[in-house]
Design a protein around this motif. Structure first.
Motif, PDB file in Angstrom:
ATOM      1  N   LYS A   1       1.010  -0.915   0.194  1.00 22.77           N
ATOM      2  CA  LYS A   1      -0.161  -0.060  -0.378  1.00 22.77           C
ATOM      3  C   LYS A   1       0.426   1.180   0.122  1.00 22.77           C
ATOM      4  CE  LYS A   1      -3.710   0.295   3.107  1.00 22.77           C
ATOM      5  NZ  LYS A   1      -4.775   0.796   3.029  1.00 22.77           N
ATOM      6  N   LEU A   2       0.133   2.149  -0.832  1.00 24.57           N
ATOM      7  CA  LEU A   2       1.945   3.250  -1.025  1.00 24.57           C
ATOM      8  C   LEU A   2       1.510   4.374  -0.230  1.00 24.57           C
ATOM      9  CD1 LEU A   2       1.166   3.990  -4.996  1.00 24.57           C
ATOM     10  CD2 LEU A   2       2.943   2.915  -3.725  1.00 24.57           C
ATOM     11  N   THR A   3       2.681   4.685   1.313  1.00 28.07           N
ATOM     12  CA  THR A   3       2.205   5.792   1.905  1.00 28.07           C
ATOM     13  C   THR A   3       2.152   7.391   1.190  1.00 28.07           C
ATOM     14  OG1 THR A   3       4.200   5.454   2.060  1.00 28.07           O
ATOM     15  CG2 THR A   3       3.224   3.483   3.775  1.00 28.07           C
TER      16      THR A   3
ATOM     17  N   VAL B   1       4.834   9.988  -8.669  1.00 24.60           N
ATOM     18  CA  VAL B   1       4.372  10.309 -10.309  1.00 24.60           C
ATOM     19  C   VAL B   1       5.853   9.849 -10.905  1.00 24.60           C
ATOM     20  CG1 VAL B   1       4.487  12.257 -11.702  1.00 24.60           C
ATOM     21  CG2 VAL B   1       3.484  12.676  -9.524  1.00 24.60           C
ATOM     22  N   CYS B   2       5.148   9.188 -11.829  1.00 31.69           N
ATOM     23  CA  CYS B   2       6.603   8.628 -13.004  1.00 31.69           C
ATOM     24  C   CYS B   2       5.666   9.166 -14.380  1.00 31.69           C
ATOM     25  CB  CYS B   2       6.137   6.771 -12.515  1.00 31.69           C
ATOM     26  SG  CYS B   2       7.077   5.816 -13.854  1.00 31.69           S
ATOM     27  N   GLY B   3       6.482   9.756 -15.570  1.00 31.74           N
ATOM     28  CA  GLY B   3       6.299   9.855 -16.395  1.00 31.74           C
ATOM     29  C   GLY B   3       4.821  10.896 -16.620  1.00 31.74           C
ATOM     30  N   ASN B   4       3.788  10.233 -17.116  1.00 30.03           N
ATOM     31  CA  ASN B   4       2.494  10.805 -16.862  1.00 30.03           C
ATOM     32  C   ASN B   4       1.708   9.918 -16.320  1.00 30.03           C
ATOM     33  OD1 ASN B   4       3.257  12.155 -19.757  1.00 30.03           O
ATOM     34  ND2 ASN B   4       2.449  11.256 -20.877  1.00 30.03           N
ATOM     35  N   ASP B   5       1.736   9.386 -15.429  1.00 34.11           N
ATOM     36  CA  ASP B   5       1.009   8.252 -14.652  1.00 34.11           C
ATOM     37  C   ASP B   5       1.439   8.945 -12.851  1.00 34.11           C
ATOM     38  OD1 ASP B   5       0.544   6.027 -16.187  1.00 34.11           O
ATOM     39  OD2 ASP B   5       2.086   4.886 -16.253  1.00 34.11           O
ATOM     40  N   THR B   6       0.561   8.785 -12.361  1.00 42.19           N
ATOM     41  CA  THR B   6       0.387   8.820 -10.925  1.00 42.19           C
ATOM     42  C   THR B   6      -0.609   8.007 -10.026  1.00 42.19           C
ATOM     43  OG1 THR B   6       0.000  11.690 -11.605  1.00 42.19           O
ATOM     44  CG2 THR B   6       0.198  10.824  -8.883  1.00 42.19           C
ATOM     45  N   PHE B   7       0.617   7.579  -9.107  1.00 41.06           N
ATOM     46  CA  PHE B   7       0.181   6.601  -8.166  1.00 41.06           C
ATOM     47  C   PHE B   7      -0.903   6.665  -6.647  1.00 41.06           C
ATOM     48  CE2 PHE B   7       2.771   5.086 -11.010  1.00 41.06           C
ATOM     49  CZ  PHE B   7       2.182   4.476 -11.748  1.00 41.06           C
ATOM     50  N   LEU B   8      -1.895   7.355  -6.743  1.00 44.85           N
ATOM     51  CA  LEU B   8      -2.207   8.116  -4.909  1.00 44.85           C
ATOM     52  C   LEU B   8      -1.664   7.201  -3.278  1.00 44.85           C
ATOM     53  CD1 LEU B   8      -5.183   9.420  -6.064  1.00 44.85           C
ATOM     54  CD2 LEU B   8      -3.228   9.668  -6.551  1.00 44.85           C
ATOM     55  N   LYS B   9      -1.753   8.209  -3.046  1.00 42.53           N
ATOM     56  CA  LYS B   9      -0.910   7.361  -1.423  1.00 42.53           C
ATOM     57  C   LYS B   9      -2.455   6.403  -1.696  1.00 42.53           C
ATOM     58  CE  LYS B   9      -0.919   8.702   3.578  1.00 42.53           C
ATOM     59  NZ  LYS B   9      -0.817  10.154   4.357  1.00 42.53           N
ATOM     60  N   GLY B  10      -2.263   5.423  -0.852  1.00 42.19           N
ATOM     61  CA  GLY B  10      -3.229   4.261  -0.365  1.00 42.19           C
ATOM     62  C   GLY B  10      -3.610   3.330  -0.905  1.00 42.19           C
ATOM     63  N   GLU B  11      -3.488   3.811  -2.122  1.00 39.87           N
ATOM     64  CA  GLU B  11      -3.194   2.636  -3.257  1.00 39.87           C
ATOM     65  C   GLU B  11      -2.994   1.489  -3.694  1.00 39.87           C
ATOM     66  OE1 GLU B  11      -2.601   4.307  -7.283  1.00 39.87           O
ATOM     67  OE2 GLU B  11      -4.752   4.782  -7.263  1.00 39.87           O
ATOM     68  N   GLU B  12      -3.323  -0.020  -3.730  1.00 43.51           N
ATOM     69  CA  GLU B  12      -2.371  -0.905  -3.409  1.00 43.51           C
ATOM     70  C   GLU B  12      -1.662  -2.008  -4.805  1.00 43.51           C
ATOM     71  OE1 GLU B  12      -4.295  -4.028  -0.303  1.00 43.51           O
ATOM     72  OE2 GLU B  12      -4.655  -1.984   1.227  1.00 43.51           O
TER      73      GLU B  12
ATOM     74  N   THR C   1      13.416  -2.599  -2.362  1.00 44.14           N
ATOM     75  CA  THR C   1      12.446  -1.716  -3.443  1.00 44.14           C
ATOM     76  C   THR C   1      12.087  -2.786  -3.967  1.00 44.14           C
ATOM     77  OG1 THR C   1      14.542  -0.223  -3.536  1.00 44.14           O
ATOM     78  CG2 THR C   1      13.081  -0.214  -5.331  1.00 44.14           C
ATOM     79  N   VAL C   2      10.426  -2.018  -3.867  1.00 47.95           N
ATOM     80  CA  VAL C   2       9.558  -3.417  -4.816  1.00 47.95           C
ATOM     81  C   VAL C   2       9.360  -2.441  -6.053  1.00 47.95           C
ATOM     82  CG1 VAL C   2       9.466  -4.037  -2.790  1.00 47.95           C
ATOM     83  CG2 VAL C   2       7.737  -1.965  -4.164  1.00 47.95           C
ATOM     84  N   GLU C   3       8.761  -3.170  -6.754  1.00 50.98           N
ATOM     85  CA  GLU C   3       8.715  -3.073  -8.442  1.00 50.98           C
ATOM     86  C   GLU C   3       7.146  -3.760  -8.790  1.00 50.98           C
ATOM     87  OE1 GLU C   3      11.009  -3.163 -12.611  1.00 50.98           O
ATOM     88  OE2 GLU C   3      10.716  -5.218 -12.113  1.00 50.98           O
TER      89      GLU C   3
ATOM     90  N   ASN D   1      11.316   1.750  -0.252  1.00 49.12           N
ATOM     91  CA  ASN D   1      10.396   1.305   0.966  1.00 49.12           C
ATOM     92  C   ASN D   1      10.076   2.475   2.495  1.00 49.12           C
ATOM     93  OD1 ASN D   1      13.419   3.220   2.285  1.00 49.12           O
ATOM     94  ND2 ASN D   1      13.384   1.613   3.556  1.00 49.12           N
ATOM     95  N   TYR D   2      10.911   3.322   1.597  1.00 43.88           N
ATOM     96  CA  TYR D   2       9.679   4.603   2.660  1.00 43.88           C
ATOM     97  C   TYR D   2       8.404   4.727   1.914  1.00 43.88           C
ATOM     98  CZ  TYR D   2      12.869   7.245  -0.440  1.00 43.88           C
ATOM     99  OH  TYR D   2      12.842   7.926  -2.187  1.00 43.88           O
ATOM    100  N   GLU D   3       8.239   4.446   0.508  1.00 46.21           N
ATOM    101  CA  GLU D   3       6.757   5.023  -0.189  1.00 46.21           C
ATOM    102  C   GLU D   3       5.828   3.755   0.065  1.00 46.21           C
ATOM    103  OE1 GLU D   3       9.277   7.808  -4.021  1.00 46.21           O
ATOM    104  OE2 GLU D   3       9.280   5.533  -3.538  1.00 46.21           O
ATOM    105  N   TYR D   4       6.541   2.714   0.397  1.00 44.06           N
ATOM    106  CA  TYR D   4       5.245   1.652   0.070  1.00 44.06           C
ATOM    107  C   TYR D   4       5.473   1.350   2.224  1.00 44.06           C
ATOM    108  CZ  TYR D   4       8.689  -1.728   0.335  1.00 44.06           C
ATOM    109  OH  TYR D   4       9.858  -2.395   0.397  1.00 44.06           O
ATOM    110  N   ALA D   5       3.849   0.472   1.882  1.00 43.16           N
ATOM    111  CA  ALA D   5       4.254  -0.547   3.606  1.00 43.16           C
ATOM    112  C   ALA D   5       3.304  -1.300   3.030  1.00 43.16           C
ATOM    113  CB  ALA D   5       2.940   0.088   4.758  1.00 43.16           C
ATOM    114  N   LYS D   6       3.989  -3.031   3.693  1.00 40.86           N
ATOM    115  CA  LYS D   6       4.093  -3.909   3.085  1.00 40.86           C
ATOM    116  C   LYS D   6       2.810  -4.968   3.504  1.00 40.86           C
ATOM    117  CE  LYS D   6       5.176  -8.834   3.694  1.00 40.86           C
ATOM    118  NZ  LYS D   6       5.730  -9.726   4.218  1.00 40.86           N
TER     119      LYS D   6
END
Length: 60
Positions: free
Chosen positions: A4-6, A10-21, A33-35, A48-53
């Motif tokens: 889950k993103l903490t 922002v990656c290029g034109n894509d945005t991934f919001l906090k809380g998305e899994e 680091t995960v992909e 690791n500081y951008e997500y929680a397991k």
């Protein structure tokens, strides 16, 4: 593993919001680091500081 993103990513034109899994994999066995793959098909890395397991039912 499920993450889950903490914070917003922002990656290029894509945005991934906090809380998305997402379903993600570790880059290297000892790395934190995960992909994950975005809906657009682009591979995205999160540190690791951008997500929680997120615990799955089989891990409880």
């Amino acid at each position: 593993m499920r993450i889950k993103l903490t914070q917003d990513l922002v990656c290029g034109n894509d945005t991934f919001l906090k809380g998305e899994e997402y379903e993600a994999i570790l880059i290297l066995p000892r790395s934190t680091t995960v992909e994950f793959i975005a809906d657009s098909g682009k591979k995205v890395r999160a540190f690791n500081y951008e997500y929680a397991k997120v615990a799955s039912a089989t891990e409880i």
